[in-house]
Design a protein around this motif. Structure first.
Motif, PDB file in Angstrom:
ATOM      1  N   TRP A  73      49.720  -1.734  25.873  1.00  0.00           N
ATOM      2  CA  TRP A  73      49.390  -1.951  24.483  1.00  0.00           C
ATOM      3  C   TRP A  73      49.246  -3.609  24.267  1.00  0.00           C
ATOM      4  N   ARG A  74      49.601  -4.485  25.132  1.00  0.00           N
ATOM      5  CA  ARG A  74      49.307  -5.699  25.007  1.00  0.00           C
ATOM      6  C   ARG A  74      48.055  -5.924  25.449  1.00  0.00           C
ATOM      7  N   ALA A  75      47.521  -5.193  26.633  1.00  0.00           N
ATOM      8  CA  ALA A  75      46.072  -5.258  27.223  1.00  0.00           C
ATOM      9  C   ALA A  75      45.139  -4.746  25.953  1.00  0.00           C
ATOM     10  N   ALA A  76      45.525  -3.778  25.400  1.00  0.00           N
ATOM     11  CA  ALA A  76      44.724  -2.893  24.100  1.00  0.00           C
ATOM     12  C   ALA A  76      44.489  -3.988  23.030  1.00  0.00           C
ATOM     13  N   PHE A  77      45.495  -4.883  22.735  1.00  0.00           N
ATOM     14  CA  PHE A  77      45.416  -5.963  21.770  1.00  0.00           C
ATOM     15  C   PHE A  77      44.524  -7.091  22.452  1.00  0.00           C
ATOM     16  N   ARG A  78      44.486  -7.460  23.318  1.00  0.00           N
ATOM     17  CA  ARG A  78      43.698  -8.402  24.055  1.00  0.00           C
ATOM     18  C   ARG A  78      42.277  -8.034  23.924  1.00  0.00           C
ATOM     19  N   ALA A  79      42.007  -6.579  24.018  1.00  0.00           N
ATOM     20  CA  ALA A  79      40.677  -6.373  24.290  1.00  0.00           C
ATOM     21  C   ALA A  79      39.819  -6.351  23.014  1.00  0.00           C
ATOM     22  N   PHE A  80      40.349  -6.431  21.736  1.00  0.00           N
ATOM     23  CA  PHE A  80      39.918  -6.597  20.507  1.00  0.00           C
ATOM     24  C   PHE A  80      40.268  -7.901  19.936  1.00  0.00           C
ATOM     25  N   GLY A  81      40.727  -8.884  20.744  1.00  0.00           N
ATOM     26  CA  GLY A  81      40.796 -10.300  20.504  1.00  0.00           C
ATOM     27  C   GLY A  81      42.219 -10.731  19.961  1.00  0.00           C
ATOM     28  N   ALA A  82      43.034  -9.818  19.701  1.00  0.00           N
ATOM     29  CA  ALA A  82      44.475 -10.228  19.132  1.00  0.00           C
ATOM     30  C   ALA A  82      45.214 -10.900  20.671  1.00  0.00           C
ATOM     31  N   ASP A 199      51.114   6.476  18.559  1.00  0.00           N
ATOM     32  CA  ASP A 199      49.840   5.733  19.285  1.00  0.00           C
ATOM     33  C   ASP A 199      50.284   5.902  20.943  1.00  0.00           C
ATOM     34  N   ALA A 200      49.335   6.175  21.456  1.00  0.00           N
ATOM     35  CA  ALA A 200      49.908   6.427  22.880  1.00  0.00           C
ATOM     36  C   ALA A 200      48.586   5.900  23.784  1.00  0.00           C
ATOM     37  N   LEU A 201      48.825   5.297  25.052  1.00  0.00           N
ATOM     38  CA  LEU A 201      47.920   4.738  25.863  1.00  0.00           C
ATOM     39  C   LEU A 201      48.620   5.319  27.400  1.00  0.00           C
ATOM     40  N   ASP A 202      47.746   5.354  28.371  1.00  0.00           N
ATOM     41  CA  ASP A 202      48.244   5.505  29.688  1.00  0.00           C
ATOM     42  C   ASP A 202      49.366   4.399  29.820  1.00  0.00           C
ATOM     43  N   PRO A 203      50.358   4.729  30.447  1.00  0.00           N
ATOM     44  CA  PRO A 203      50.715   5.943  31.493  1.00  0.00           C
ATOM     45  C   PRO A 203      51.493   7.028  30.746  1.00  0.00           C
TER      46      PRO A 203
END
Length: 239
Positions: A73-82, A199-203
């Motif tokens: 989730w940290r990586a996902a947040f970085r992906a949209f600029g957070a 909310d879910a992401l891999d893994p």
């Protein structure tokens, strides 16, 4: 808000632009009727206290961001600029408070917070009757409105362009995917119909996500034995 929650759930969607950002993203959305709202009580206390013990055991002294799903989730947040050091996912924010104990809010909020920390999954709950139109997850234009509280006063903010937000026809209901919910749709001690988003992401696998949904349904029925619950998994190719 429509009187038919199951039909309303059928119109929930995730925009392709969000799946383009994270193709592994899935949302399990549950709607529940005949909930018994109210202040925290013995039932919600037992749910949350047990979950806190589970979470402490899983962390075993480690920082929350060392857990695989929190790191995703940290990586996902970085992906949209957070910036995840300043804008934490809901589950990371909760896990950081586990050592000292989470605040007790109300029966329904305590129940879903318990499931969130026990399963290390971001999870939000809102009053379905406060919605206007269908629930959807989109990339913001920056013009949407978000109702919040600032220094004790109601305030209106706007998400950043490209920010991932949940919204309805009236505005943003949750900013930065699962960071902060709006005032308008929040659960209260009079909520009898709720919508809950896992909310879910891999893994996390689909089976893992469905297991979290089962745990949430069980927790809601523990507080509200007559609750009627419907669920729908939103994923790329199915949403």
């Amino acid at each position: 808000m429509t009187q038919d929650l199951a039909a309303w759930l059928g119109h929930a969607r995730v925009d392709d632009s969000v799946f383009d950002l994270r193709p592994d993203y899935r949302a399990l959305v549950l709607v529940a009727e005949d909930l018994r709202p109210g202040p925290s009580d013995d039932i919600s206390e037992k749910l949350l206290a047990h979950a806190e013990e589970e979470a402490r055991g899983r962390l075993a002294g480690a920082a929350p961001e060392e857990l695989a799903h929190v790191a995703a989730w940290r990586a996902a947040f970085r992906a949209f600029g957070a910036k995840p050091q300043r804008t934490r996912t809901s589950v990371e924010a909760l896990l950081r408070r586990v050592a000292d104990g989470l605040p007790r809010v109300n029966r329904l909020t305590d129940a879903y917070n318990a499931v969130s920390i026990a399963h290390t999954a971001p999870l939000g709950g809102e009053d379905a009757d406060r919605y206007s139109g269908p629930l959807r997850l989109v990339r913001a234009t920056g013009e949407e409105t978000f109702e919040t509280v600032n220094a004790g006063e109601t305030a209106v903010e706007h998400p950043a362009p490209g920010e991932v937000v949940w919204r309805d026809d009236a505005g943003v209901t949750c900013r930065r995917w699962n960071w902060r919910q709006c005032v308008r749709t929040r659960l209260t001690e009079s909520t009898t119909r709720g919508v809950f988003v896992i909310d879910a992401l891999d893994p996390l696998t689909d089976d893992d996500v469905l297991a979290v949904g089962t745990a949430l349904a069980d927790a809601l029925r523990a507080t509200s034995p007559e609750a009627r619950i419907h669920s729908r998994l939103l994923a790329r190719g199915t949403a």
